[in-house]
Design a protein around this motif. Structure first.
Motif, PDB file in Angstrom:
ATOM      1  N   LYS A  75       1.434   5.873   6.231  1.00 62.25           N
ATOM      2  CA  LYS A  75       0.526   6.410   5.019  1.00 62.25           C
ATOM      3  C   LYS A  75       1.281   7.329   4.191  1.00 62.25           C
ATOM      4  O   LYS A  75       0.741   7.245   3.038  1.00 62.25           O
ATOM      5  N   TRP A  76       2.098   8.111   4.585  1.00 61.23           N
ATOM      6  CA  TRP A  76       2.768   9.022   3.733  1.00 61.23           C
ATOM      7  C   TRP A  76       3.701   8.318   2.866  1.00 61.23           C
ATOM      8  O   TRP A  76       3.786   8.354   1.855  1.00 61.23           O
ATOM      9  N   LYS A  77       4.708   7.584   3.460  1.00 60.91           N
ATOM     10  CA  LYS A  77       5.736   6.728   2.722  1.00 60.91           C
ATOM     11  C   LYS A  77       5.316   5.819   1.583  1.00 60.91           C
ATOM     12  O   LYS A  77       5.906   5.605   0.530  1.00 60.91           O
ATOM     13  N   TYR A  78       4.144   5.219   2.097  1.00 57.90           N
ATOM     14  CA  TYR A  78       3.563   4.163   1.023  1.00 57.90           C
ATOM     15  C   TYR A  78       2.663   4.608   0.009  1.00 57.90           C
ATOM     16  O   TYR A  78       1.898   3.830  -0.711  1.00 57.90           O
ATOM     17  N   ALA A  99       2.006   1.695  -2.766  1.00 54.44           N
ATOM     18  CA  ALA A  99       3.035   0.760  -2.557  1.00 54.44           C
ATOM     19  C   ALA A  99       1.975  -0.580  -2.280  1.00 54.44           C
ATOM     20  O   ALA A  99       0.822  -0.677  -1.728  1.00 54.44           O
ATOM     21  N   ARG A 100       2.682  -1.844  -2.546  1.00 56.55           N
ATOM     22  CA  ARG A 100       2.031  -3.071  -2.196  1.00 56.55           C
ATOM     23  C   ARG A 100       2.918  -3.584  -1.073  1.00 56.55           C
ATOM     24  O   ARG A 100       4.087  -3.717  -1.124  1.00 56.55           O
ATOM     25  N   VAL A 142       7.792  -7.073   3.233  1.00 51.53           N
ATOM     26  CA  VAL A 142       8.647  -6.498   2.261  1.00 51.53           C
ATOM     27  C   VAL A 142       7.323  -5.657   1.371  1.00 51.53           C
ATOM     28  O   VAL A 142       6.186  -5.801   1.295  1.00 51.53           O
ATOM     29  N   ALA A 143       7.895  -4.502   0.967  1.00 52.14           N
ATOM     30  CA  ALA A 143       7.021  -3.468   0.237  1.00 52.14           C
ATOM     31  C   ALA A 143       7.715  -3.170  -1.035  1.00 52.14           C
ATOM     32  O   ALA A 143       8.982  -3.114  -1.178  1.00 52.14           O
ATOM     33  N   MET A 144       6.905  -2.732  -2.073  1.00 52.72           N
ATOM     34  CA  MET A 144       7.414  -2.329  -3.263  1.00 52.72           C
ATOM     35  C   MET A 144       6.595  -1.169  -3.744  1.00 52.72           C
ATOM     36  O   MET A 144       5.279  -1.293  -3.525  1.00 52.72           O
ATOM     37  N   PHE A 161      11.769  -2.079  -0.802  1.00 55.90           N
ATOM     38  CA  PHE A 161      12.053  -1.531   0.151  1.00 55.90           C
ATOM     39  C   PHE A 161      11.428  -2.225   1.628  1.00 55.90           C
ATOM     40  O   PHE A 161      10.624  -3.087   1.625  1.00 55.90           O
ATOM     41  N   ASP A 162      12.036  -1.761   2.689  1.00 55.25           N
ATOM     42  CA  ASP A 162      11.139  -2.314   4.114  1.00 55.25           C
ATOM     43  C   ASP A 162      11.294  -3.755   3.920  1.00 55.25           C
ATOM     44  O   ASP A 162      10.329  -4.318   4.343  1.00 55.25           O
TER      45      ASP A 162
END
Length: 102
Positions: free
Chosen positions: A48-51, A58-59, A73-75, A93-94
């Motif tokens: 929740k923090w990172k995205y 982030a999507r 995958v996330a952006m 990322f991820d």
């Protein structure tokens, strides 16, 4: 067995966060074990923090088959300023996944 591979686009507020954390932990388990790093921090609060960076949420794209998360995958959006020009881009990322079931 009827297989149904789907790609679902979402964000951290609408994903099944517990299942997503398990996918992340499984995907990186071998690397973390080899490096002797504890992966328990890959929990809902961390994602929740990172995205939720300052430039926008982030999507996330998640590949699922028969309701099992297999890959993701996330952006998130980034802003670059060159001279007086503002440029918008995305940081990918991820990128990870588990082996597909047979």
């Amino acid at each position: 067995m009827n297989k149904s591979l789907q790609i679902n686009k979402t964000d951290i507020d609408h994903i099944d966060i517990e299942r997503y954390c398990i996918l992340q932990q499984k995907s990186f388990a071998e690397v973390f074990a080899y490096s002797q790093i504890d992966n328990s921090y890959l929990d809902p609060a961390f994602f929740k923090w990172k995205y939720n960076p300052p430039n926008g949420k982030a999507r996330i794209a998640v590949a699922e088959e028969n309701n099992e998360m297999l890959a993701s995958v996330a952006m998130y959006p980034v802003v670059f300023i060159k001279d007086q020009e503002v440029l918008f881009a995305s940081n990918c990322f991820d990128i990870f996944g588990c082996a597909f079931s047979s």
